[in-house]
Enzyme design. Structure first.
Site, mmCIF file in Angstrom:
data_model
loop_
_atom_site.group_PDB
_atom_site.id
_atom_site.type_symbol
_atom_site.label_atom_id
_atom_site.label_comp_id
_atom_site.label_asym_id
_atom_site.label_seq_id
_atom_site.Cartn_x
_atom_site.Cartn_y
_atom_site.Cartn_z
ATOM 1 N N CYS A 263 42.461 42.518 50.300
ATOM 2 C CA CYS A 263 41.336 43.291 50.719
ATOM 3 C C CYS A 263 42.114 44.377 51.952
ATOM 4 O O CYS A 263 42.239 45.420 51.621
ATOM 5 C CB CYS A 263 40.430 42.562 51.620
ATOM 6 S SG CYS A 263 39.369 41.719 50.663
HETATM 7 N N1 LIG Z 1 38.692 37.752 47.946
HETATM 8 C C1 LIG Z 1 37.982 37.993 49.171
HETATM 9 O O1 LIG Z 1 37.873 37.312 50.148
HETATM 10 C C2 LIG Z 1 37.076 39.480 49.076
HETATM 11 C C3 LIG Z 1 36.350 39.517 50.414
HETATM 12 C C4 LIG Z 1 35.587 40.710 50.136
HETATM 13 C C5 LIG Z 1 35.446 41.605 49.280
HETATM 14 N N2 LIG Z 1 36.325 41.216 48.021
HETATM 15 C C6 LIG Z 1 36.329 42.224 46.957
HETATM 16 O O2 LIG Z 1 35.651 41.623 45.834
HETATM 17 C C7 LIG Z 1 36.097 41.939 44.502
HETATM 18 C C8 LIG Z 1 36.465 40.595 43.748
HETATM 19 O O3 LIG Z 1 37.526 40.163 44.554
HETATM 20 P P1 LIG Z 1 38.222 38.571 44.051
HETATM 21 O O4 LIG Z 1 38.997 38.226 45.421
HETATM 22 O O5 LIG Z 1 36.749 37.655 43.793
HETATM 23 O O6 LIG Z 1 38.987 38.766 42.781
HETATM 24 P P2 LIG Z 1 39.588 37.736 42.030
HETATM 25 O O7 LIG Z 1 40.580 38.081 41.130
HETATM 26 O O8 LIG Z 1 39.603 36.348 42.635
HETATM 27 O O9 LIG Z 1 38.368 37.467 40.871
HETATM 28 C C9 LIG Z 1 38.075 38.582 40.114
HETATM 29 C C10 LIG Z 1 37.541 37.919 38.655
HETATM 30 O O10 LIG Z 1 37.090 38.784 37.866
HETATM 31 C C11 LIG Z 1 37.562 38.771 36.428
HETATM 32 N N3 LIG Z 1 37.569 40.063 35.619
HETATM 33 C C12 LIG Z 1 38.152 40.898 35.291
HETATM 34 N N4 LIG Z 1 38.083 41.706 34.683
HETATM 35 C C13 LIG Z 1 36.709 41.284 34.344
HETATM 36 C C14 LIG Z 1 35.565 42.048 33.484
HETATM 37 N N5 LIG Z 1 35.968 43.162 32.813
HETATM 38 N N6 LIG Z 1 34.442 41.005 33.157
HETATM 39 C C15 LIG Z 1 34.497 39.977 34.044
HETATM 40 N N7 LIG Z 1 35.177 39.516 34.681
HETATM 41 C C16 LIG Z 1 36.264 40.216 35.046
HETATM 42 C C17 LIG Z 1 38.996 38.012 36.669
HETATM 43 O O11 LIG Z 1 39.181 37.289 35.684
HETATM 44 C C18 LIG Z 1 38.805 37.127 38.032
HETATM 45 O O12 LIG Z 1 38.327 35.874 37.645
HETATM 46 C C19 LIG Z 1 37.262 43.051 44.924
HETATM 47 O O13 LIG Z 1 36.929 44.292 44.852
HETATM 48 C C20 LIG Z 1 37.585 42.551 46.380
HETATM 49 O O14 LIG Z 1 38.365 43.709 47.046
HETATM 50 C C21 LIG Z 1 37.201 40.242 47.984
#
Ligand SMILES: NC(=O)c1ccc[n+]([C@@H]2O[C@H](COP(=O)([O-])OP(=O)(O)OC[C@H]3O[C@@H](n4cnc5c(N)ncnc54)[C@H](O)[C@@H]3O)[C@@H](O)[C@H]2O)c1
Length: 426
Positions: A263
């Site tokens: 992030c």
């Molecule tokens: N990790 C955090 O603490 C956090 C906090 C706030 C916001 N975010 C935001 O949330 C979003 C997700 O982050 P995350 O950390 O969970 O990512 P992540 O990489 O842990 O998880 C994302 C998942 O999406 C899947 N994916 C990718 N393309 C896909 C598709 N077309 N269809 C279905 N699944 C698909 C991936 O395989 C993965 O399992 C990002 O935009 C991030 O900036 C993350």
């Protein structure tokens, strides 16, 4: 919805999607999780975690409550709500890469049906929901606000923080229309204690960016202050602790080896990119990025200084990186500054190893490659290194034992507040 018959589809089962799925499951909803990565959906179906700070028991419990995980997007039509939590990285030119969000939407659109809520949770620039997602839904023949309720509601997960759960963190939610806003508020208020409704998806999108930019800028500021304090021979931690006694108008931030995670190092540049369309330069963001990304080099300089005082050079020294996750008590390595420090030290000829209880084997990374597994932390092993760099201050490290047995420690996290002969702050 309140009779709990609604089916919740969570798309993207990662750091954000899994805790959200668990929350809806616990609240009594049937959850169907979607991911393109079958290893993840299979793992969840078996009740197994692949994220260290989320225990198996929580996933097992959600599965026993009926949660399913699938790669079959045909099943999206079963869901009454589709909540999108897929990655939003930067591309090689440090510009927003909406590829995951757009391809997810493309996969969902053929299965949309009237009455569904579509909520985007991925962090992104203001305008993504109404400029990108809305036209895709409309092109499929739906009217947004009448057939499909489109909302943006940013995730505020803080992995590893025991004081908050998905339910107890207030959640901002903006709708494309008034009816979208109402439906979005209703959806989340079933699992979140406080839903903060805002007037548009753009307000919700920008509020998330402001939160993360606030952190990036303040971390940049304190990292700059750290260098000034170091040159002046002043203890930066004592300075911060003293300033933090002010009961209003000051929030303490702590210096470190640089930004990490999915992030804070990334999201601010989503706004930088979008602001250019309006002829605005986001100077604070750029400056914070510059200061924060120079931190690994500062740490390497401190390692060189420490070794030099032992009549040694980086070249040929055995150096142990303690902690390679980007922050303490979690296994997330994305953008971890420890890894950049390892690379810079190795490029200068160091014989580098690492120890991290959360990362037993060095994983595949896009920009880094180390054929290493986590070194055992025994007194004898620690004593065999020329320098130990504390990159991540995991609670499980035995800092007393590390202090007693290290020839030289470079501490990037302020673990050792008192002065010690073998400790250098970085
Ligand atoms: N990790 C955090 O603490 C956090 C906090 C706030 C916001 N975010 C935001 O949330 C979003 C997700 O982050 P995350 O950390 O969970 O990512 P992540 O990489 O842990 O998880 C994302 C998942 O999406 C899947 N994916 C990718 N393309 C896909 C598709 N077309 N269809 C279905 N699944 C698909 C991936 O395989 C993965 O399992 C990002 O935009 C991030 O900036 C993350």
């Amino acid at each position: 919805m309140s009779d709990k018959t609604a089916i919740i589809g969570v798309v993207g089962l990662g750091y954000v999607g899994i805790p959200l799925s668990i929350s809806f499951s616990r609240a009594g909803y049937k959850v169907v999780g979607f991911d393109i990565d079958s290893s993840k959906t299979e793992s969840i179906s078996r009740g197994k975690t692949y994220i260290k700070h989320i225990p198996d028991a929580e996933i097992e419990n959600a599965v026993s409550l009926g949660m399913e995980a699938t790669t079959d997007f045909n099943r999206a039509k079963e869901a009454d709500a589709l909540i999108i939590c897929v990655p939003t990285p930067l591309d090689d030119h440090r510009e927003p890469d909406l590829g995951y969000v757009l391809s997810t939407m493309e996969m969902l659109v053929p299965h949309l049906r009237a009455g569904q809520v579509v909520s985007l949770e991925s962090t992104t620039y203001p305008g993504t929901t109404d400029e990108k997602l809305k036209p895709m839904i409309e092109a499929a023949g739906f009217e947004v606000g009448v057939d499909i309720y489109l909302v943006y509601s940013p995730e505020r997960e803080d992995p590893g923080n025991p004081n908050f759960t998905t339910s107890t963190i207030p959640k901002v939610c903006g709708g494309d229309t008034e009816s979208c806003r109402e439906v979005g508020k209703y959806l989340y208020s079933n699992v979140i204690d406080q839903v903060v409704s805002v007037s548009s998806t753009r307000v919700a999108e920008m509020s998330k960016l402001l939160e993360n930019i606030h952190r990036a800028v303040n971390i940049g500021l304190v990292n700059e202050m750290k260098i000034v304090a170091d040159k002046m021979g002043v203890d930066i931690y004592e300075v911060i602790d003293a300033a933090a006694t002010k009961p209003f108008g000051f929030v303490p931030y702590y210096p470190g080896p640089g930004l990490g995670g999915h992030c804070i190092p990334i999201d601010p540049f989503y706004l930088t990119w979008k602001a250019r369309e309006y002829g605005v330069n986001t100077r604070f963001i750029e400056l914070a990025g510059e200061v924060n990304s120079s931190m690994p080099e500062w740490v390497v300089g401190k390692v060189a200084e420490g070794l030099n005082s032992h009549k040694k050079s980086i070249n040929g020294s055995r150096i142990l990186m303690l902690g390679i996750a980007y922050k303490k008590n979690i296994d997330d390595m994305r953008e971890s500054p420890s890894v950049e420090i390892m690379k810079q030290l190795q490029d200068r000829g160091a014989l580098i190893e690492y120890s991290d209880p959360y990362v037993p084997v060095f994983p595949k990374m896009r920009r880094y490659s180390f054929d290493l597994s986590s070194a055992e932390l025994t007194a004898k092993n620690i004593a065999s290194f020329d320098c130990v760099v504390i990159g991540t201050n995991h609670d499980s490290f035995d800092y007393e034992m590390i202090l007693d047995n290290s020839a030289l420690i470079v501490d990037t996290r302020g673990v050792y507040r008192d002065e010690h002969e073998n400790v250098i702050r970085a």
